[in-house]
Enzyme design. Structure first.
Site, PDB file in Angstrom:
ATOM      1  CD  GLU A  81      58.196  88.613 -84.938  1.00  0.00           C
ATOM      2  OE1 GLU A  81      57.732  89.238 -83.983  1.00  0.00           O
ATOM      3  OE2 GLU A  81      59.377  88.714 -85.326  1.00  0.00           O
ATOM      4  CB  CYS A 113      63.405  88.285 -86.132  1.00  0.00           C
ATOM      5  SG  CYS A 113      62.349  89.738 -86.098  1.00  0.00           S
ATOM      6  CG  HIS A 237      67.472  90.164 -87.568  1.00  0.00           C
ATOM      7  ND1 HIS A 237      66.443  89.899 -88.440  1.00  0.00           N
ATOM      8  CD2 HIS A 237      66.937  90.911 -86.558  1.00  0.00           C
ATOM      9  CE1 HIS A 237      65.331  90.452 -87.984  1.00  0.00           C
ATOM     10  NE2 HIS A 237      65.607  91.072 -86.845  1.00  0.00           N
TER      11      HIS A 237
HETATM   12  N1  COA Z   1      69.645 112.613 -91.804  1.00  0.00           N
HETATM   13  C1  COA Z   1      70.402 111.495 -91.638  1.00  0.00           C
HETATM   14  N2  COA Z   1      70.274 110.686 -90.549  1.00  0.00           N
HETATM   15  C2  COA Z   1      69.350 111.013 -89.621  1.00  0.00           C
HETATM   16  C3  COA Z   1      68.536 112.162 -89.749  1.00  0.00           C
HETATM   17  C4  COA Z   1      68.704 112.982 -90.907  1.00  0.00           C
HETATM   18  N3  COA Z   1      67.972 114.063 -91.103  1.00  0.00           N
HETATM   19  N4  COA Z   1      67.725 112.217 -88.664  1.00  0.00           N
HETATM   20  C5  COA Z   1      68.018 111.149 -87.880  1.00  0.00           C
HETATM   21  N5  COA Z   1      68.998 110.419 -88.463  1.00  0.00           N
HETATM   22  C6  COA Z   1      69.604 109.179 -87.995  1.00  0.00           C
HETATM   23  C7  COA Z   1      69.871 109.172 -86.495  1.00  0.00           C
HETATM   24  O1  COA Z   1      71.100 109.795 -86.176  1.00  0.00           O
HETATM   25  C8  COA Z   1      69.877 107.668 -86.228  1.00  0.00           C
HETATM   26  O2  COA Z   1      71.116 107.123 -86.629  1.00  0.00           O
HETATM   27  P1  COA Z   1      72.092 106.435 -85.544  1.00  0.00           P
HETATM   28  O3  COA Z   1      71.297 105.318 -84.929  1.00  0.00           O
HETATM   29  O4  COA Z   1      73.236 105.936 -86.352  1.00  0.00           O
HETATM   30  O5  COA Z   1      72.430 107.494 -84.558  1.00  0.00           O
HETATM   31  C9  COA Z   1      68.836 107.117 -87.203  1.00  0.00           C
HETATM   32  O6  COA Z   1      68.645 108.142 -88.190  1.00  0.00           O
HETATM   33  C10 COA Z   1      67.478 106.860 -86.556  1.00  0.00           C
HETATM   34  O7  COA Z   1      67.067 108.022 -85.888  1.00  0.00           O
HETATM   35  P2  COA Z   1      66.501 107.946 -84.415  1.00  0.00           P
HETATM   36  O8  COA Z   1      66.150 109.293 -83.961  1.00  0.00           O
HETATM   37  O9  COA Z   1      67.428 107.127 -83.558  1.00  0.00           O
HETATM   38  O10 COA Z   1      65.171 107.108 -84.746  1.00  0.00           O
HETATM   39  P3  COA Z   1      63.923 106.791 -83.868  1.00  0.00           P
HETATM   40  O11 COA Z   1      64.164 106.991 -82.430  1.00  0.00           O
HETATM   41  O12 COA Z   1      62.784 107.545 -84.464  1.00  0.00           O
HETATM   42  O13 COA Z   1      63.683 105.216 -84.124  1.00  0.00           O
HETATM   43  C11 COA Z   1      64.212 102.898 -84.247  1.00  0.00           C
HETATM   44  C12 COA Z   1      64.602 104.301 -84.691  1.00  0.00           C
HETATM   45  C13 COA Z   1      65.057 101.881 -84.992  1.00  0.00           C
HETATM   46  C14 COA Z   1      64.458 102.739 -82.752  1.00  0.00           C
HETATM   47  C15 COA Z   1      62.703 102.658 -84.572  1.00  0.00           C
HETATM   48  O14 COA Z   1      62.507 102.721 -85.955  1.00  0.00           O
HETATM   49  C16 COA Z   1      62.162 101.351 -84.044  1.00  0.00           C
HETATM   50  O15 COA Z   1      61.733 101.275 -82.894  1.00  0.00           O
HETATM   51  N6  COA Z   1      62.123 100.285 -84.891  1.00  0.00           N
HETATM   52  C17 COA Z   1      61.611  98.985 -84.513  1.00  0.00           C
HETATM   53  C18 COA Z   1      62.538  98.219 -83.592  1.00  0.00           C
HETATM   54  C19 COA Z   1      63.691  97.577 -84.268  1.00  0.00           C
HETATM   55  O16 COA Z   1      63.694  97.412 -85.467  1.00  0.00           O
HETATM   56  N7  COA Z   1      64.705  97.165 -83.458  1.00  0.00           N
HETATM   57  C20 COA Z   1      65.892  96.582 -83.976  1.00  0.00           C
HETATM   58  C21 COA Z   1      66.404  95.432 -83.196  1.00  0.00           C
HETATM   59  S1  COA Z   1      65.433  93.975 -83.399  1.00  0.00           S
END
Ligand code: COA
Length: 419
Positions: A81, A113, A237
């Site tokens: 992609e 993906c 994935h």
């Molecule tokens: N210690 C341990 N864990 C922590 C933490 C800390 N200090 N702070 C946050 N976390 C955990 C959260 O609880 C969360 O875990 P959970 O999902 O099991 O609840 C995780 O870390 C991520 O934190 P969150 O606040 O949800 O992250 P975010 O909103 O900043 O973004 C994604 C996370 C994945 C949404 C972001 O990285 C993203 O958009 N990625 C690209 C999209 C993607 O990969 N999608 C997947 C499907 S294809």
């Protein structure tokens, strides 16, 4: 009988940044990236690396270990992609750089993906009609999100090349089952309009779409397969390793497993494949197959006779759940992944940003330069001249002679002309 993966090889960029450093620079607790997302290091492409060089390097490594295979290739598909052109496919650059036979179909497949899985399934059917020939399937991608965005720590890059052929179960590295479950659903969870160099993503929504896809594809698989033995390993994935844990949680719920069994299962059947993904980051279409390489590298010939389940998800969306069995062909897998990781160069966050910006600049017309290759880099992207991408082969015996001011360039020399 279906096709089989006979061997596979990986290419990764030559630089990485640690998530600890990235977290510090972004004012985030390191454990959020390390434990919350499951990431330790993120591969960074430098200006001489792109989707083509990664794809070609992975395939070159595959042919290094299987030199007799090159002449038998009749199908070359790249699932990506992060293609380099709206019309010209990555596969045709790879075809040229590797000197594949002229009597060969070469094309690119895109569905986020999922593209490489579509390519693998297509190749697996194709080899049934062409049992004397082989297919080359490559997943190659550069995952880019906006700097400072929630997606930034889930970047990465790399390529996995797979040799697909007709084999009996003993010769196959992984004999693919003819049964697979699929699920398609039109959603806007992750996409990249043509005017954007970085993807747009609705992070949490994309995770829900992924889990919905997993359930839909798995249920479709079960309807066709009926009662089957539980797979010994499961690959999901891996946009970031914690997503594989969430996927396995959903899978355990679907199978009615207790919490205790879920954790046991996660450790023994899922985690052994994820170690390389933690150090490379997201490879979009390649992340599932990087996990496969990670599993082969970690478990080696102990995999022979074991059953594997794979779940592929492509945003937008299309999902597929399929299975296979490891055969004696596991002996063919040449351990190289750990070495690739050990020979990368670590950069700090400032250098990561510079590399990121420099590689985007290379995508502009007249960015051509005669950059030196990194140590061990098989192909270098030299930039664009007269709207044509230029590459250099670095592995030839006379490689040094290819470096002077005007290097031998593996590209058309005819000047660009407007139609
Ligand atoms: N210690 C341990 N864990 C922590 C933490 C800390 N200090 N702070 C946050 N976390 C955990 C959260 O609880 C969360 O875990 P959970 O999902 O099991 O609840 C995780 O870390 C991520 O934190 P969150 O606040 O949800 O992250 P975010 O909103 O900043 O973004 C994604 C996370 C994945 C949404 C972001 O990285 C993203 O958009 N990625 C690209 C999209 C993607 O990969 N999608 C997947 C499907 S294809």
């Amino acid at each position: 009988m279906n096709g089989a993966i006979l061997d596979l090889a990986v290419a990764i960029p030559h630089h990485y940044v640690s998530h600890k450093e990235l977290a510090q620079a972004r004012g985030v607790e390191a454990d959020k990236y390390h434990r919350g997302l499951g990431c330790d290091e993120m591969a960074i492409c430098g200006p001489g690396e792109d989707t083509v060089t990664l794809a070609a390097e992975a395939a070159w490594r595959l042919f290094e270990h299987n030199p007799e295979a090159r002449e038998r290739i009749g199908l070359c598909i790249v699932g990506t992609e992060s293609g380099v052109d709206a019309a010209k496919p990555v596969a045709i650059y790879v075809h040229r750089l590797l000197g594949l036979p002229a009597n060969c179909r070469a094309f690119e497949i895109k569905h986020a993906c999922y593209g490489a899985t579509a390519a693998l399934q297509m190749a697996s059917s194709w080899v049934q009609q062409h049992p004397k020939r082989l297919a080359l399937v490559i997943a190659s991608d550069i995952a880019r999100y906006e700097r400072g965005s929630a997606g930034e720590p889930t970047q990465g890059a790399g390529a996995v090349a797979m040799l697909v052929g007709k084999a009996d179960e003993r010769d196959a590295l992984l004999q693919l089952s003819p049964i697979s479950g699929a699920f398609a659903n039109d959603v806007y969870d992750f996409w990249r309009p043509p005017y954007q160099s970085e993807a747009l993503v609705k992070g949490k929504y994309s995770m829900n779409c992924y889990l919905e896809g997993l359930q839909g594809a798995y249920e479709d698989y079960c309807r066709q397969a009926g009662d089957e033995p539980t797979p010994d390993y499961l690959l999901y994935h891996v946009p970031f390793p914690a997503m594989a844990r969430k996927a396995h949680r959903r899978m355990s719920d679907l199978r009615g497993l207790s919490d205790e069994l879920y954790y046991e299962d996660l450790e023994s059947r899922v985690e052994p494949a994820l170690w390389a993904n933690r150090k490379v980051g997201n490879v979009y279409s390649g992340s599932l197959y990087l996990a496969l390489a990670g599993l082969c590298e970690r478990k080696g010939t102990r995999l022979i006779g074991r059953r594997l389940a794979l779940f592929s998800y492509g945003s937008g969306s299309c999902s597929e759940y399929f299975t296979g069995r490891f055969g004696e062909g596991v002996h063919r897998y040449h351990r190289h992944l750990q070495h690739l990781l050990d020979t990368r160069t670590e950069v700090d966050v400032d250098q990561y940003e510079l590399l990121h910006d420099a590689s985007l600049k290379m995508e502009r017309n007249n960015s051509f330069q005669s950059a030196l290759p990194h140590q061990g880099q098989a192909f270098t992207f030299l930039g664009i001249r007269d709207h044509e991408r230029c590459y250099r082969q670095n592995f030839a015996e006379d490689a040094v002679a290819l470096i002077p001011a005007r290097p031998t360039i593996l590209n058309n020399t005819r000047p660009f002309q407007r139609a």
